[in-house]
Design a protein around this motif. Sequence first.
Motif, PDB file in Angstrom:
ATOM      1  N   ALA A  51       9.525 -99.518 -26.228  1.00  0.00           N
ATOM      2  CA  ALA A  51      10.909-100.005 -26.107  1.00  0.00           C
ATOM      3  C   ALA A  51      11.876 -99.107 -26.874  1.00  0.00           C
ATOM      4  N   ARG A  52      11.447 -98.639 -28.044  1.00  0.00           N
ATOM      5  CA  ARG A  52      12.306 -97.759 -28.845  1.00  0.00           C
ATOM      6  C   ARG A  52      12.541 -96.430 -28.118  1.00  0.00           C
ATOM      7  N   ASP A  53      11.477 -95.891 -27.543  1.00  0.00           N
ATOM      8  CA  ASP A  53      11.603 -94.626 -26.818  1.00  0.00           C
ATOM      9  C   ASP A  53      12.543 -94.769 -25.622  1.00  0.00           C
ATOM     10  N   LYS A  54      12.416 -95.877 -24.896  1.00  0.00           N
ATOM     11  CA  LYS A  54      13.279 -96.118 -23.735  1.00  0.00           C
ATOM     12  C   LYS A  54      14.737 -96.251 -24.167  1.00  0.00           C
ATOM     13  N   THR A  55      14.960 -97.020 -25.227  1.00  0.00           N
ATOM     14  CA  THR A  55      16.319 -97.236 -25.718  1.00  0.00           C
ATOM     15  C   THR A  55      16.946 -95.927 -26.172  1.00  0.00           C
ATOM     16  N   ALA A  56      16.192 -95.140 -26.918  1.00  0.00           N
ATOM     17  CA  ALA A  56      16.700 -93.851 -27.398  1.00  0.00           C
ATOM     18  C   ALA A  56      17.054 -92.930 -26.237  1.00  0.00           C
ATOM     19  N   ALA A  57      16.245 -92.962 -25.192  1.00  0.00           N
ATOM     20  CA  ALA A  57      16.493 -92.095 -24.039  1.00  0.00           C
ATOM     21  C   ALA A  57      17.818 -92.435 -23.363  1.00  0.00           C
ATOM     22  N   PHE A  58      18.159 -93.716 -23.303  1.00  0.00           N
ATOM     23  CA  PHE A  58      19.425 -94.114 -22.687  1.00  0.00           C
ATOM     24  C   PHE A  58      20.626 -93.538 -23.436  1.00  0.00           C
ATOM     25  N   PHE A  59      20.484 -93.385 -24.748  1.00  0.00           N
ATOM     26  CA  PHE A  59      21.583 -92.869 -25.559  1.00  0.00           C
ATOM     27  C   PHE A  59      21.477 -91.373 -25.830  1.00  0.00           C
ATOM     28  N   GLY A  60      20.422 -90.752 -25.330  1.00  0.00           N
ATOM     29  CA  GLY A  60      20.251 -89.324 -25.532  1.00  0.00           C
ATOM     30  C   GLY A  60      19.990 -88.949 -26.978  1.00  0.00           C
ATOM     31  N   ALA A 255      22.108 -98.811 -14.747  1.00  0.00           N
ATOM     32  CA  ALA A 255      21.438 -98.229 -13.584  1.00  0.00           C
ATOM     33  C   ALA A 255      22.382 -97.406 -12.719  1.00  0.00           C
ATOM     34  N   ASP A 256      23.599 -97.901 -12.489  1.00  0.00           N
ATOM     35  CA  ASP A 256      24.566 -97.178 -11.651  1.00  0.00           C
ATOM     36  C   ASP A 256      25.962 -97.475 -12.189  1.00  0.00           C
ATOM     37  N   LEU A 257      26.319 -96.813 -13.281  1.00  0.00           N
ATOM     38  CA  LEU A 257      27.593 -97.102 -13.939  1.00  0.00           C
ATOM     39  C   LEU A 257      28.814 -96.880 -13.043  1.00  0.00           C
ATOM     40  N   PRO A 258      28.894 -95.790 -12.291  1.00  0.00           N
ATOM     41  CA  PRO A 258      30.080 -95.601 -11.439  1.00  0.00           C
ATOM     42  C   PRO A 258      30.307 -96.765 -10.471  1.00  0.00           C
ATOM     43  N   GLU A 259      29.235 -97.223  -9.828  1.00  0.00           N
ATOM     44  CA  GLU A 259      29.360 -98.340  -8.892  1.00  0.00           C
ATOM     45  C   GLU A 259      29.714 -99.628  -9.634  1.00  0.00           C
ATOM     46  N   LYS A 260      29.110 -99.823 -10.799  1.00  0.00           N
ATOM     47  CA  LYS A 260      29.414-101.017 -11.596  1.00  0.00           C
ATOM     48  C   LYS A 260      30.874-101.020 -12.008  1.00  0.00           C
ATOM     49  N   ARG A 261      31.373 -99.890 -12.457  1.00  0.00           N
ATOM     50  CA  ARG A 261      32.774 -99.802 -12.862  1.00  0.00           C
ATOM     51  C   ARG A 261      33.706-100.070 -11.678  1.00  0.00           C
ATOM     52  N   ARG A 262      33.339 -99.552 -10.506  1.00  0.00           N
ATOM     53  CA  ARG A 262      34.158 -99.774  -9.316  1.00  0.00           C
ATOM     54  C   ARG A 262      34.261-101.265  -9.000  1.00  0.00           C
ATOM     55  N   LYS A 263      33.132-101.949  -9.061  1.00  0.00           N
ATOM     56  CA  LYS A 263      33.116-103.388  -8.782  1.00  0.00           C
ATOM     57  C   LYS A 263      33.967-104.151  -9.796  1.00  0.00           C
ATOM     58  N   LEU A 264      33.806-103.811 -11.066  1.00  0.00           N
ATOM     59  CA  LEU A 264      34.555-104.509 -12.115  1.00  0.00           C
ATOM     60  C   LEU A 264      36.054-104.250 -11.992  1.00  0.00           C
TER      61      LEU A 264
END
Length: 382
Positions: A51-60, A255-264
Amino acid sequence: MNTPIYLDHAASTPTDPRVLERMLPIFTGRFGNPSSIHAFGRDAQAALTEARDKTAAFFGVRSRQLIFTSGGTESDNLAILGMGAAKEYRGHVITTQIEHHAVLHACQRLEQLGTAVTYLPVDHTGRVSAEAVREAIRPDTYLITIMYGNNEVGTLQPIAEIGAIAREMGIPFHCDAVQALGTEEIKPEELSVDMMSFSGHKIGGPKGIGALYCSEKMKLVPQLYGGLQERGKRAGTENLPGIVGFAAALEFALADLPEKRRKLENIRSRMLEELSNLLPAETVIINGNTDYRLPHILNVSFPGVSSESLLMNLDLGGVAASSGSACTSGSLELSHVLKAMQLPEAVLHSAVRFSFAESTTEEEIIRAAEICATSVRRIRKE
């Protein structure tokens, strides 16, 4: 009876069922203490590492740069008070007047312990000037702490510019990114941020879990004493189900920030459009920055209507909204954020925050706007 409408996602989000599905096996099958040396402990430690490795990867960032905490408040406190303790509370800290109370109250504690704190003003949209940060720096400044996106009005701060100034001057920079996580692309190292706070329950994760990204250059004094968990920075048995849930929430939320932002953006625009159609345009006033803002927050004032009365009417009509931070919504005090923006009294006293999720439907928006407009007219006795 109509189903209640939840428009307070900036306060807390429902746990994503997919996140819960990831968490349940940890409760029932991988329940060992990650610090134990037997097979159950090793299995728990493996889940924690994954879980730590996955979380770190999301933040680079590197896995060892993450400290898991109980949430955004603890992350903010650990960064601010941990740095203060390392400096023996001597020196100077820079923040803004519109920070979350987790930051403001931590800074007030620093003042009690001997640190000088500068609370920078913001403009009428809630945005601080990067040059004002530069001008506030003193020879003894040991920390700059400024939020990414404001939780009440949604205004985004010039974090990259401030980070560049902090890096140029050799001053550690902490950023509360709790509200921005889930809608903004957040890479602390690219922003020249040395410490960054996060919380799980703002992005479809469980409550009671958060994280602090902390560059290995930072020398933090722990604020909890006990075991040597989290590389000696945060004692206490790790909340493994929460950590696994946080990692899963990040996976789904980003997962898909551009699409999420568009919807919001579409949801927010539709709410504003409906309110403007139902009420005179001059009586619906948007608070915050029109260009630099989070896509899921709409803070709007209805002059002539008190925030408290409107929120009560909305609640009776089945609409959940807020007057600002959930940590202070039980208080009758005016928003410190709106006061810092120096808004007119009529605007200041009538502000309401609506905040949305991708799951918010058009039907909910239309009905919520109608209930809001009806309530405004009733209170104004129109």
